[in-house]
Design a protein around this motif. Structure first.
Motif, short mmCIF file in Angstrom:
data_model
loop_
_atom_site.label_atom_id
_atom_site.label_comp_id
_atom_site.label_asym_id
_atom_site.label_seq_id
_atom_site.Cartn_x
_atom_site.Cartn_y
_atom_site.Cartn_z
N PHE A 175 -6.43 17.92 -3.72
CA PHE A 175 -6.25 16.83 -4.68
C PHE A 175 -4.80 16.34 -4.63
CE2 PHE A 175 -9.77 19.38 -6.16
CZ PHE A 175 -10.72 18.43 -6.52
N PHE A 176 -4.64 15.01 -4.64
CA PHE A 176 -3.31 14.42 -4.52
C PHE A 176 -3.05 13.43 -5.65
CE2 PHE A 176 -4.79 15.51 -0.27
CZ PHE A 176 -3.70 16.16 0.29
N ASP A 177 -1.98 13.68 -6.39
CA ASP A 177 -1.46 12.68 -7.32
C ASP A 177 -0.96 11.49 -6.49
OD1 ASP A 177 -0.22 11.57 -9.73
OD2 ASP A 177 1.68 12.26 -8.85
N ILE A 178 -0.73 10.36 -7.14
CA ILE A 178 -0.24 9.18 -6.41
C ILE A 178 1.26 9.01 -6.56
CG2 ILE A 178 -0.31 6.67 -6.25
CD1 ILE A 178 -3.28 6.76 -6.84
N ASP A 179 1.71 8.58 -7.75
CA ASP A 179 3.12 8.23 -7.94
C ASP A 179 4.02 9.44 -7.82
OD1 ASP A 179 2.94 5.27 -8.84
OD2 ASP A 179 1.44 6.29 -10.04
N GLY A 180 4.95 9.39 -6.87
CA GLY A 180 5.86 10.50 -6.66
C GLY A 180 5.28 11.60 -5.79
N THR A 181 4.03 11.43 -5.37
CA THR A 181 3.38 12.43 -4.52
C THR A 181 2.89 11.79 -3.22
OG1 THR A 181 2.70 13.75 -6.43
CG2 THR A 181 1.51 14.12 -4.38
N LEU A 182 1.96 10.85 -3.33
CA LEU A 182 1.51 10.11 -2.14
C LEU A 182 2.39 8.91 -1.86
CD1 LEU A 182 -2.41 10.02 -2.26
CD2 LEU A 182 -0.95 11.26 -0.66
N VAL A 183 3.01 8.35 -2.91
CA VAL A 183 3.87 7.18 -2.69
C VAL A 183 5.28 7.46 -3.22
CG1 VAL A 183 1.90 5.60 -2.84
CG2 VAL A 183 3.29 6.03 -4.88
N ASP A 184 6.24 6.80 -2.60
CA ASP A 184 7.64 6.97 -3.00
C ASP A 184 8.00 5.99 -4.12
OD1 ASP A 184 7.96 4.46 -1.78
OD2 ASP A 184 8.83 5.29 0.05
N GLU A 185 9.27 5.88 -4.44
CA GLU A 185 9.70 5.02 -5.54
C GLU A 185 9.41 3.54 -5.28
OE1 GLU A 185 13.70 5.68 -6.74
OE2 GLU A 185 13.35 7.76 -7.37
N GLU A 186 9.30 3.18 -4.00
CA GLU A 186 8.97 1.80 -3.64
C GLU A 186 7.46 1.59 -3.54
OE1 GLU A 186 11.31 -0.53 -3.49
OE2 GLU A 186 12.69 1.08 -4.07
N LYS A 187 6.69 2.61 -3.92
CA LYS A 187 5.22 2.58 -3.89
C LYS A 187 4.68 2.44 -2.47
CE LYS A 187 5.56 3.03 -8.23
NZ LYS A 187 5.53 4.40 -8.79
N ARG A 188 5.39 3.05 -1.52
CA ARG A 188 4.96 3.09 -0.12
C ARG A 188 4.50 4.49 0.23
NH1 ARG A 188 10.47 0.33 1.96
NH2 ARG A 188 11.14 2.30 1.04
#
Length: 257
Positions: free
Chosen positions: A7-20
């Motif tokens: 299981f993967f969180d999104i913000d700060g886990t799958l994506v960086d501060e620029e949402k990439r």
């Protein structure tokens, strides 16, 4: 341990501060799938906030809105809505204290005032389309989660008056509001039960305060290197930051890559 699902969180886990999404995270998830291990998104976000991201990374299933709405390969699997009478109390209290709310349904979300600076600032940080205006949306459609826009010193105004609800801060000007038993772990349990997978056969990655229960539930809870300090005691392992190969390095530590 032989892991079957991650299981993967999104913000700060799958994506960086620029949402990439870092390229190494996309590649790691591709390799994970090749090994027969199911990747699943587990996020506080609503589904309409991450559809494109899920497609980019090739993930079909998700635990969304902090466990309130779970979908597995296109099929609704679990739903937990906030009771109408509880929403009515929340709305009354927010009006009393002059705080704005954003109501999240299954397919859309609306605000009591999308132009309020707290609403604008918090939603802008997600890099998503801003909500429409409909202060009565909560009366018309099932609500799975609410954003409450207030500062940290004002939280207690709600926690003491609404024991039916749980409040989890994700921004200086915003909190997630969910049922008092709600968490990502609740949705994950529902999914694991349906698939016949034991919690100890699961891995989870997260970085925020809403990831505590999830990391505790699974067999291997991994906190990102950029995690909130209060999350770290709940993790079995701390990997590197999201933009430093955090997902790839965590999966390698787990022995699944």
């Amino acid at each position: 341990m032989s892991y079957k699902i991650a299981f993967f969180d999104i913000d700060g886990t799958l994506v960086d501060e620029e949402k990439r999404i870092p390229a190494d995270a996309i590649e790691a998830i591709r390799r994970l799938k090749e090994r027969g291990i199911e990747p699943v998104i587990a996020t506080g976000r609503a589904p309409y906030f991450f559809k494109a991201l899920a497609e980019e990374v090739g993930i079909e299933s998700y635990v969304s809105m902090n466990g309130a709405y779970v979908k597995y390969k296109g099929q609704d699997l679990h739903e937990s809505k906030i009771a109408l009478e509880v929403l009515e109390k929340l709305v009354g209290l927010a009006q009393k204290h002059k705080h704005e709310l954003v109501f999240e349904g299954k397919s859309a979300y609306f605000s009591t005032s999308p132009e309020h600076p707290f609403v604008f600032e918090a939603i802008a940080s997600l890099r998503v389309e801003h909500p429409g205006l409909d202060a009565d949306f909560w009366r018309k459609e099932g609500i799975y989660q609410v954003f409450l826009h207030c500062e940290s010193h004002e939280e207690q105004l709600y926690a003491t008056e609404l024991p039916e609800l749980r409040f989890v801060r994700w921004h200086a000007k915003a909190l997630d509001v969910l049922p008092n038993t709600g968490s990502k772990a609740e949705g994950i349990k529902a999914l694991l039960d349906r698939l016949g997978i034991k919690p100890e056969e699961a891995i989870a990655f997260g970085d925020g305060l809403n990831d505590k229960e999830m990391l505790q539930l699974v067999g291997l809870g991994i906190a990102m290197g950029n995690s909130h300090a209060e999350l770290l005691p709940y993790a079995d392992y701390v990997t590197t930051a999201v933009d430093e190969g955090g997902v790839k390095n965590g999966l390698e530590y787990a022995g699944v890559l």
